[in-house]
Design an enzyme around this catalytic site. Structure first.
Site, PDB file in Angstrom:
ATOM      1  N   HIS A   1      -1.451   3.509  -8.454  1.00  0.00           N
ATOM      2  CA  HIS A   1       0.001   3.710  -8.607  1.00  0.00           C
ATOM      3  C   HIS A   1       0.538   2.667  -9.587  1.00  0.00           C
ATOM      4  O   HIS A   1       0.019   1.549  -9.668  1.00  0.00           O
ATOM      5  CB  HIS A   1       0.712   3.592  -7.244  1.00  0.00           C
ATOM      6  CG  HIS A   1       2.140   4.019  -7.329  1.00  0.00           C
ATOM      7  ND1 HIS A   1       3.131   3.179  -7.749  1.00  0.00           N
ATOM      8  CD2 HIS A   1       2.731   5.221  -7.099  1.00  0.00           C
ATOM      9  CE1 HIS A   1       4.282   3.848  -7.758  1.00  0.00           C
ATOM     10  NE2 HIS A   1       4.064   5.089  -7.367  1.00  0.00           N
TER      11      HIS A   1
ATOM     12  N   GLU B   1       3.328   9.695 -14.180  1.00  0.00           N
ATOM     13  CA  GLU B   1       4.653   9.140 -13.872  1.00  0.00           C
ATOM     14  C   GLU B   1       5.021   8.104 -14.932  1.00  0.00           C
ATOM     15  O   GLU B   1       4.469   6.991 -14.910  1.00  0.00           O
ATOM     16  CB  GLU B   1       4.641   8.399 -12.529  1.00  0.00           C
ATOM     17  CG  GLU B   1       4.245   9.207 -11.338  1.00  0.00           C
ATOM     18  CD  GLU B   1       4.599   8.493 -10.032  1.00  0.00           C
ATOM     19  OE1 GLU B   1       5.206   9.144  -9.186  1.00  0.00           O
ATOM     20  OE2 GLU B   1       4.291   7.294  -9.881  1.00  0.00           O
TER      21      GLU B   1
HETATM   22  O1  G3P Z   1       5.146   7.453  -6.314  1.00  0.00           O
HETATM   23  C1  G3P Z   1       6.343   8.043  -6.659  1.00  0.00           C
HETATM   24  C2  G3P Z   1       7.127   7.241  -7.587  1.00  0.00           C
HETATM   25  O2  G3P Z   1       6.567   6.203  -8.256  1.00  0.00           O
HETATM   26  C3  G3P Z   1       8.339   7.840  -8.144  1.00  0.00           C
HETATM   27  O3  G3P Z   1       9.372   7.121  -7.576  1.00  0.00           O
HETATM   28  O4  G3P Z   1      11.590   6.756  -6.722  1.00  0.00           O
HETATM   29  O5  G3P Z   1      11.274   7.704  -9.005  1.00  0.00           O
HETATM   30  O6  G3P Z   1      10.763   9.098  -7.013  1.00  0.00           O
HETATM   31  P1  G3P Z   1      10.826   7.712  -7.574  1.00  0.00           P
END
Ligand code: G3P
Length: 226
Positions: free
Chosen positions: A96, A144
């Protein structure tokens, strides 16, 4: 290997106080309620000390936020796959953005998880790194962009090319890996755009974990895939 139905909504509880301890159990129960009511696939990833209590409270898949490679018997302080299995986990996030790992350790953790039947979601930051992760043959890759994490600005709306580019490039090297995306995902529209761009699920945290009305948020997220 645990079978995770796609499309999937994966909720990372991170270390949000609202999703810690008994509140993690409550939030996971809310996720389970919506998963059952809407017939959608929802996975939860509470903090490691909460895994046992959460996995014993719900029937939806419970994932760890991290796993280390390593063998039982030493490795003080490490999170081993064998222990995750004993805690009732179905899978784990790896690498992560808030807990990056070395490439060789990601690969070793994936192989151990495979042997133990644990589902692996390797997080990445862009299309090229996603290709590298996909070539290690995890169960899933979740792209992400770190700069959008926790902002409420959805990757699927703000940087759609990250998702389409990741899908296109990953499919050149791996036809089977599930492709998820995350960062800022907050609404059903964000989920729909992600799926329209070729993702097979979403990974999100703050929109649910920080909400005063998590059930409503979860229903909104699930609506487009019910
Ligand atoms: O693991 C999910 C994450 O890093 C995204 O976070 O708060 O933007 O949904 P968020």
């Amino acid at each position: 290997m645990v079978d995770i139905k796609l499309p999937v909504i994966a909720i990372n509880f991170k270390t949000y106080p609202q999703a810690t301890g008994e509140r993690a159990v409550l939030l996971a129960k809310h996720c389970e309620t919506v998963a059952n009511e809407y017939g959608v696939s929802i996975v939860v990833a509470p903090q490691i000390p909460d895994l046992y209590r959460v996995s014993h409270a719900v029937d939806i898949p419970v994932f760890s936020q991290h796993m280390d490679p390593g063998e039982p018997g030493r490795f003080t302080g490490h999170v081993l796959g064998e222990t995750l299995v004993e805690a009732g986990c179905s899978g784990t996030l790896l690498n992560h953005s808030e807990h990056r790992m070395q490439l060789a350790d990601i690969e070793a953790a994936i192989r151990t998880a495979e042997r133990l039947g644990l589902y692996t979601i390797v997080c990445t930051n862009n299309p090229l790194v996603s290709v590298a992760a996909a070539s290690l043959r995890p169960s899933a890759v979740a792209v992400e962009p770190p700069e959008l994490i926790g902002t409420g600005i959805s990757v699927s709306q703000a940087q759609p090319e990250i998702i389409s580019g990741t899908v296109e490039k990953i499919r050149e090297v791996n036809k089977d890996v599930a492709i998820l995306c995350g960062a800022g995902i907050s609404t059903g529209d964000d989920v729909k755009s992600a799926l329209d761009l070729g993702a097979q699920g979403v990974l999100l945290a703050s929109a649910v974990a920080k909400s005063d009305k998590p059930v409503e948020v979860l229903k909104g997220l699930a609506e487009p895939i019910r």
